[in-house]
Design a protein around this motif. Structure first.
Motif, PDB file in Angstrom:
ATOM      1  N   GLY A 298       8.851  -2.231 -61.616  1.00  0.00           N
ATOM      2  CA  GLY A 298       9.001  -0.914 -62.226  1.00  0.00           C
ATOM      3  C   GLY A 298      10.401  -0.688 -62.766  1.00  0.00           C
ATOM      4  O   GLY A 298      10.571  -0.109 -63.846  1.00  0.00           O
ATOM      5  N   VAL A 299      11.413  -1.134 -62.034  1.00  0.00           N
ATOM      6  CA  VAL A 299      12.798  -1.015 -62.499  1.00  0.00           C
ATOM      7  C   VAL A 299      12.975  -1.802 -63.797  1.00  0.00           C
ATOM      8  O   VAL A 299      13.534  -1.289 -64.771  1.00  0.00           O
ATOM      9  CB  VAL A 299      13.800  -1.509 -61.424  1.00  0.00           C
ATOM     10  CG1 VAL A 299      15.199  -1.672 -62.001  1.00  0.00           C
ATOM     11  CG2 VAL A 299      13.818  -0.558 -60.232  1.00  0.00           C
ATOM     12  N   ARG A 300      12.474  -3.018 -63.809  1.00  0.00           N
ATOM     13  CA  ARG A 300      12.587  -3.842 -65.025  1.00  0.00           C
ATOM     14  C   ARG A 300      11.910  -3.164 -66.218  1.00  0.00           C
ATOM     15  O   ARG A 300      12.456  -3.142 -67.317  1.00  0.00           O
ATOM     16  CB  ARG A 300      11.980  -5.224 -64.791  1.00  0.00           C
ATOM     17  CG  ARG A 300      12.797  -6.105 -63.877  1.00  0.00           C
ATOM     18  CD  ARG A 300      12.088  -7.450 -63.690  1.00  0.00           C
ATOM     19  NE  ARG A 300      12.738  -8.284 -62.720  1.00  0.00           N
ATOM     20  CZ  ARG A 300      13.811  -9.024 -62.943  1.00  0.00           C
ATOM     21  NH1 ARG A 300      14.387  -9.021 -64.113  1.00  0.00           N
ATOM     22  NH2 ARG A 300      14.327  -9.768 -61.979  1.00  0.00           N
ATOM     23  N   ARG A 301      10.725  -2.628 -65.985  1.00  0.00           N
ATOM     24  CA  ARG A 301       9.992  -1.953 -67.063  1.00  0.00           C
ATOM     25  C   ARG A 301      10.762  -0.728 -67.577  1.00  0.00           C
ATOM     26  O   ARG A 301      10.892  -0.518 -68.777  1.00  0.00           O
ATOM     27  CB  ARG A 301       8.597  -1.555 -66.584  1.00  0.00           C
ATOM     28  CG  ARG A 301       7.683  -1.107 -67.713  1.00  0.00           C
ATOM     29  CD  ARG A 301       6.328  -0.619 -67.219  1.00  0.00           C
ATOM     30  NE  ARG A 301       6.429   0.729 -66.655  1.00  0.00           N
ATOM     31  CZ  ARG A 301       6.585   1.041 -65.365  1.00  0.00           C
ATOM     32  NH1 ARG A 301       6.638   0.109 -64.450  1.00  0.00           N
ATOM     33  NH2 ARG A 301       6.674   2.274 -64.972  1.00  0.00           N
TER      34      ARG A 301
ATOM     35  N   LEU B 173      16.221   6.416 -61.437  1.00  0.00           N
ATOM     36  CA  LEU B 173      15.428   5.315 -61.965  1.00  0.00           C
ATOM     37  C   LEU B 173      14.662   4.599 -60.840  1.00  0.00           C
ATOM     38  O   LEU B 173      13.480   4.272 -60.994  1.00  0.00           O
ATOM     39  CB  LEU B 173      16.323   4.332 -62.717  1.00  0.00           C
ATOM     40  CG  LEU B 173      15.562   3.340 -63.583  1.00  0.00           C
ATOM     41  CD1 LEU B 173      16.188   3.267 -64.968  1.00  0.00           C
ATOM     42  CD2 LEU B 173      15.546   1.972 -62.963  1.00  0.00           C
ATOM     43  N   ILE B 174      15.297   4.389 -59.701  1.00  0.00           N
ATOM     44  CA  ILE B 174      14.630   3.755 -58.564  1.00  0.00           C
ATOM     45  C   ILE B 174      13.467   4.628 -58.092  1.00  0.00           C
ATOM     46  O   ILE B 174      12.363   4.126 -57.843  1.00  0.00           O
ATOM     47  CB  ILE B 174      15.625   3.506 -57.395  1.00  0.00           C
ATOM     48  CG1 ILE B 174      16.713   2.514 -57.782  1.00  0.00           C
ATOM     49  CG2 ILE B 174      14.890   3.077 -56.119  1.00  0.00           C
ATOM     50  CD1 ILE B 174      16.297   1.075 -57.906  1.00  0.00           C
ATOM     51  N   ALA B 175      13.683   5.943 -57.984  1.00  0.00           N
ATOM     52  CA  ALA B 175      12.611   6.849 -57.537  1.00  0.00           C
ATOM     53  C   ALA B 175      11.432   6.819 -58.506  1.00  0.00           C
ATOM     54  O   ALA B 175      10.268   6.766 -58.083  1.00  0.00           O
ATOM     55  CB  ALA B 175      13.145   8.267 -57.384  1.00  0.00           C
ATOM     56  N   THR B 176      11.711   6.834 -59.789  1.00  0.00           N
ATOM     57  CA  THR B 176      10.640   6.778 -60.790  1.00  0.00           C
ATOM     58  C   THR B 176       9.893   5.452 -60.690  1.00  0.00           C
ATOM     59  O   THR B 176       8.658   5.422 -60.740  1.00  0.00           O
ATOM     60  CB  THR B 176      11.221   6.964 -62.207  1.00  0.00           C
ATOM     61  OG1 THR B 176      11.899   8.223 -62.258  1.00  0.00           O
ATOM     62  CG2 THR B 176      10.128   6.926 -63.258  1.00  0.00           C
ATOM     63  N   ALA B 177      10.618   4.365 -60.530  1.00  0.00           N
ATOM     64  CA  ALA B 177       9.981   3.050 -60.399  1.00  0.00           C
ATOM     65  C   ALA B 177       9.097   2.997 -59.160  1.00  0.00           C
ATOM     66  O   ALA B 177       7.990   2.448 -59.207  1.00  0.00           O
ATOM     67  CB  ALA B 177      11.048   1.955 -60.349  1.00  0.00           C
ATOM     68  N   ARG B 178       9.546   3.580 -58.057  1.00  0.00           N
ATOM     69  CA  ARG B 178       8.739   3.597 -56.826  1.00  0.00           C
ATOM     70  C   ARG B 178       7.463   4.407 -57.034  1.00  0.00           C
ATOM     71  O   ARG B 178       6.391   3.996 -56.600  1.00  0.00           O
ATOM     72  CB  ARG B 178       9.538   4.163 -55.651  1.00  0.00           C
ATOM     73  CG  ARG B 178      10.599   3.196 -55.134  1.00  0.00           C
ATOM     74  CD  ARG B 178      11.386   3.777 -53.967  1.00  0.00           C
ATOM     75  NE  ARG B 178      10.566   4.072 -52.821  1.00  0.00           N
ATOM     76  CZ  ARG B 178      10.134   3.180 -51.934  1.00  0.00           C
ATOM     77  NH1 ARG B 178      10.432   1.905 -52.097  1.00  0.00           N
ATOM     78  NH2 ARG B 178       9.410   3.536 -50.907  1.00  0.00           N
ATOM     79  N   GLU B 179       7.593   5.543 -57.684  1.00  0.00           N
ATOM     80  CA  GLU B 179       6.416   6.386 -57.946  1.00  0.00           C
ATOM     81  C   GLU B 179       5.413   5.685 -58.846  1.00  0.00           C
ATOM     82  O   GLU B 179       4.210   5.736 -58.615  1.00  0.00           O
ATOM     83  CB  GLU B 179       6.838   7.696 -58.609  1.00  0.00           C
ATOM     84  CG  GLU B 179       7.540   8.665 -57.710  1.00  0.00           C
ATOM     85  CD  GLU B 179       8.116   9.830 -58.481  1.00  0.00           C
ATOM     86  OE1 GLU B 179       7.747  10.057 -59.662  1.00  0.00           O
ATOM     87  OE2 GLU B 179       8.961  10.541 -57.908  1.00  0.00           O
ATOM     88  N   GLN B 180       5.891   5.038 -59.888  1.00  0.00           N
ATOM     89  CA  GLN B 180       5.016   4.449 -60.885  1.00  0.00           C
ATOM     90  C   GLN B 180       4.504   3.058 -60.512  1.00  0.00           C
ATOM     91  O   GLN B 180       3.443   2.659 -60.979  1.00  0.00           O
ATOM     92  CB  GLN B 180       5.732   4.361 -62.234  1.00  0.00           C
ATOM     93  CG  GLN B 180       6.033   5.697 -62.839  1.00  0.00           C
ATOM     94  CD  GLN B 180       6.790   5.589 -64.154  1.00  0.00           C
ATOM     95  OE1 GLN B 180       7.145   4.494 -64.605  1.00  0.00           O
ATOM     96  NE2 GLN B 180       7.057   6.724 -64.769  1.00  0.00           N
TER      97      GLN B 180
END
Length: 186
Positions: A24-27, A9-16
């Protein structure tokens, strides 16, 4: 280790989300069902507990805006938001923190990471009294990442010379504001 969901989830939030990983984490947590939000928080609590030690606290004490013991949870959250690879590197060698420019206030901005899951689980339009009851129930169900007070174990020497020897790159990059970063410690 059981942290896959958190790091994914952290990696996806960083990418997006680019530099605003916390947003991004909250979203992403808004898109998850409650069991996954709980899982994220429990994994985050485990990561925080694993990172909570004198070596990392003393290293963060050399950074601008890290806040000593009072800001240690924020500092760990900031590190988590950098991603799994950076987190592991710094746990293995806290002097690795010198690899990044840290602006004052950047660490404090990461404070919301520990609140992201509990806030996501709160009902959206509760009256204030009900909200406090829900918040307490959620805190008890999820657990607390940071117990009050200093980390367990024996404190490190935090005089200027000890810190220079232990964290040469950090001290070279950020210097030392005071001879004793954590008053009362050996």
């Amino acid at each position: 280790m059981g942290e896959r969901f958190l790091w994914r989830l952290i990696a996806t939030a960083r990418e997006q989300s680019g530099p605003d990983t916390l947003a991004g984490v909250r979203r992403l947590l808004e898109e998850e069902a409650a069991p996954e939000v709980i899982r994220f928080h429990r994994e985050l609590v485990g990561v925080h507990r694993r990172a909570r030690g004198w070596d990392l606290l003393a290293a963060f004490g050399t950074l601008p805006g890290a806040g000593g013991i009072a800001g240690f949870a924020d500092a760990i959250s900031w590190l988590v938001l950098r991603g799994r690879r950076d987190f592991r590197r710094v746990l293995a060698d806290p002097d690795e923190l010198a690899s990044w420019a840290v602006e004052p206030g950047e660490i404090a901005a990461a404070a919301g990471l520990l609140r992201a899951a509990p806030e996501r689980l709160l009902p959206p339009h509760d009256p204030e009294e009900d909200r406090r009851v829900f918040e307490e129930a959620i805190r008890q169900a999820l657990g607390v990442a940071e117990p009050a007070g200093p980390p367990p174990g024996e404190p490190l020497q935090t005089d200027r010379e000890s810190l220079r020897r232990r964290y040469p790159r950090l001290v070279a990059r950020y210097g030392l504001a005071a001879p004793d970063l954590m008053p009362g410690q050996r």
